[in-house]
Write an enzyme that holds these catalytic residues in place. Structure first.
Site: not given
Length: 197
Positions: A32, A34, A36-39, A106
């Site tokens: 997703g 930067s 977006s809440g991935k981490s 990615s």
């Protein structure tokens, strides 16, 4: 050089490790924009799995760039190599029977497809789908502001494209759910697929 390299099987097999762990391995590939809440979601899932007794590891994009990939930039070729290296590391972890989370932008479909090919059946694409305007409002690192000012070249979503997944295994619309709900959706997928009990 390649003709002098031989794969060595280990005395403890993949199946032995899976049996000891009590769950199947998986590679949770969070993708997703930067901000977006991935981490955040990946960490919430990792905590939930850890509390269930699962053997896990989380590979975060920023953390990996401090060591393994510190020699890479953010141009397209470097992004491709970043993803390739991370996938190879994750593949080793899944071979050890772990559930691995990877939190990387990615941005390119081709790179994620290559990751899927390398990882094989363990690959689970998790699309952290957050509108660009929401990511810019969050902007936890101030990167969008810098990118809009032209201070960061090749910034995904601004001066470099993000190619959204077409058929992710898990689709999280984070502007419509909490972090807890998103994490629960990922864990539910793992239960449905028999990866965890």
């Amino acid at each position: 050089m390649k003709e002098n390299i031989v794969w060595h099987n280990t005395s403890v097999s993949h199946d032995d490790r899976v049996q000891l762990n009590g769950h199947r391995p998986a590679l949770l590939w969070y993708t997703g924009l930067s901000g977006s809440g991935k981490s955040t979601i990946a960490n919430a899932v990792d905590r939930k799995l850890f509390e269930k007794g699962c053997h896990t590891y989380l590979l975060d994009g920023d953390n990996v760039r401090h060591g393994l990939n510190k020699d890479l930039g953010f141009d397209d070729d470097s992004r491709v190599e970043n993803i390739r290296r991370i996938t190879e590391v994750a593949k080793l972890f899944t071979d050890a029977g772990l559930i691995v989370g990877t939190a990387f932008i990615s941005p390119f479909i081709a790179d994620r497809e290559q990751a899927r090919e390398i990882a094989g059946t363990h690959f689970v694409e998790v699309f952290v789908d957050t509108p660009l305007e929401v990511c810019e409002q969050r902007d936890p690192k101030g990167l969008y502001k810098k990118a809009r000012a032209g201070d960061i070249p090749h910034f995904t979503g601004i001066s470099s494209p993000y190619e959204a997944p077409e058929n992710p295994e898990v689709h999280l619309k984070t502007d419509e759910m909490s972090v807890e709900e998103a994490a629960d959706q990922v864990v539910s997928y793992l239960v449905q697929k028999g990866i965890i009990g």
